[in-house]
Design a protein around this motif. Sequence first.
Motif, mmCIF file in Angstrom:
data_model
loop_
_atom_site.group_PDB
_atom_site.id
_atom_site.type_symbol
_atom_site.label_atom_id
_atom_site.label_comp_id
_atom_site.label_asym_id
_atom_site.label_seq_id
_atom_site.Cartn_x
_atom_site.Cartn_y
_atom_site.Cartn_z
ATOM 1 N N GLN A 144 8.342 1.702 1.359
ATOM 2 C CA GLN A 144 8.138 2.806 1.856
ATOM 3 C C GLN A 144 9.646 3.528 1.650
ATOM 4 N N LEU A 145 10.479 2.620 1.845
ATOM 5 C CA LEU A 145 12.145 3.144 1.856
ATOM 6 C C LEU A 145 12.390 3.422 0.130
ATOM 7 N N ASN A 201 0.877 -1.162 -0.008
ATOM 8 C CA ASN A 201 0.301 -0.016 0.039
ATOM 9 C C ASN A 201 0.809 1.284 0.065
ATOM 10 N N ALA A 202 2.075 1.270 -0.020
ATOM 11 C CA ALA A 202 2.972 2.372 0.100
ATOM 12 C C ALA A 202 2.528 3.303 -1.125
ATOM 13 N N ASP A 203 2.518 2.779 -2.217
ATOM 14 C CA ASP A 203 2.244 3.385 -3.562
ATOM 15 C C ASP A 203 1.080 4.349 -3.550
ATOM 16 N N GLU A 204 0.036 3.665 -2.980
ATOM 17 C CA GLU A 204 -1.348 4.244 -2.586
ATOM 18 C C GLU A 204 -1.225 5.646 -1.638
ATOM 19 N N TYR A 205 -0.541 5.051 -0.631
ATOM 20 C CA TYR A 205 -0.454 6.083 0.599
ATOM 21 C C TYR A 205 0.234 7.059 0.078
ATOM 22 N N GLN A 206 1.475 7.157 -0.322
ATOM 23 C CA GLN A 206 2.194 8.205 -0.983
ATOM 24 C C GLN A 206 1.494 9.152 -2.071
ATOM 25 N N SER A 207 0.644 8.429 -3.036
ATOM 26 C CA SER A 207 -0.327 9.076 -3.865
ATOM 27 C C SER A 207 -1.268 9.957 -3.016
ATOM 28 N N ASP A 208 -1.918 9.429 -1.998
ATOM 29 C CA ASP A 208 -3.151 10.085 -1.450
ATOM 30 C C ASP A 208 -2.515 11.034 -0.599
#
Length: 298
Positions: free
Chosen positions: A120-121, A47-54
Amino acid sequence: MNQDIPAFNAPDDRPDLPDDLDEPEATRRTADPGETSTANRGWWDRNADEYQSDHGAFLGDDRFVWGPEGLDEADAALLGPAAALTGQRVLEIGCGAAQCARWLAGHGARPVALDLSYRQLQHARRIGEGACDGDEADAGAPGGFPLVQADAGALPFADGSFDLACSAYGGVPFVADSARVMREVARVLRPGGRWVFSVTHPIRWAFPDEPGPEGLTAGASYFDRTPYVEQDDDGRAVYVEHHRTLGDRVREIAAAGLRLTDLVEPEWPSWNDQEWGGWSPLRGRLFPGTAIFVCVKD
């Protein structure tokens, strides 16, 4: 400071991640340290991609924000005056894309950014490489500071390695034994060092995680420490979050040999009109959503 801090050297390609999971079942049940760590590493990698996008626009690339209310370290100075950060060795736990560590480096600190999640890293590296200048190659890591993949309950650093430690919604709620995290932080801090961390305010566990009116009525016991677990069809945890009361947190801090000097409960500011999960202007005007613990190692 330990000179063998492992820098994070991820390849440019995305790691192999499992196919999208079916909608998990949300429940409250026990989850041991191993299950918790495995589940949360996988969840944040997926979910890191979505988290950083949102949330990337709100978090910025080099902003130190303590929670969804938008309290900035630049204003709060919970780690001390910004001018005093120069040369300070700072450990950020649960760094995500290392926005906070990047802000610290911009104020002359010497941060190390640690996270459990490989993906995330990779975002931390992406942002750091985008911001680097011609001197970056001499700094030892993208963005000018080391990125370390490790568990918050087993910090790979020598005793007394850091002057400060911080965590903005990272690490502490996502480990089964948060008392061990407090002990580990106390171990790697020098005497007089400060440890500041933010978590979901414990009172929120009594209310549904909804930003609207349905999230204003308590539906569970504040004293129920049973973890929140999302699990797949086979009952395997894919996300785990652990609850502690305010009193639990104070006792964990004291037992680790730390002294609580402040507990900050940010009020929802008038300028912030966005919702973030269960955080919203509606709920934020009525009860706190974030608790920030300021501690010192004597």
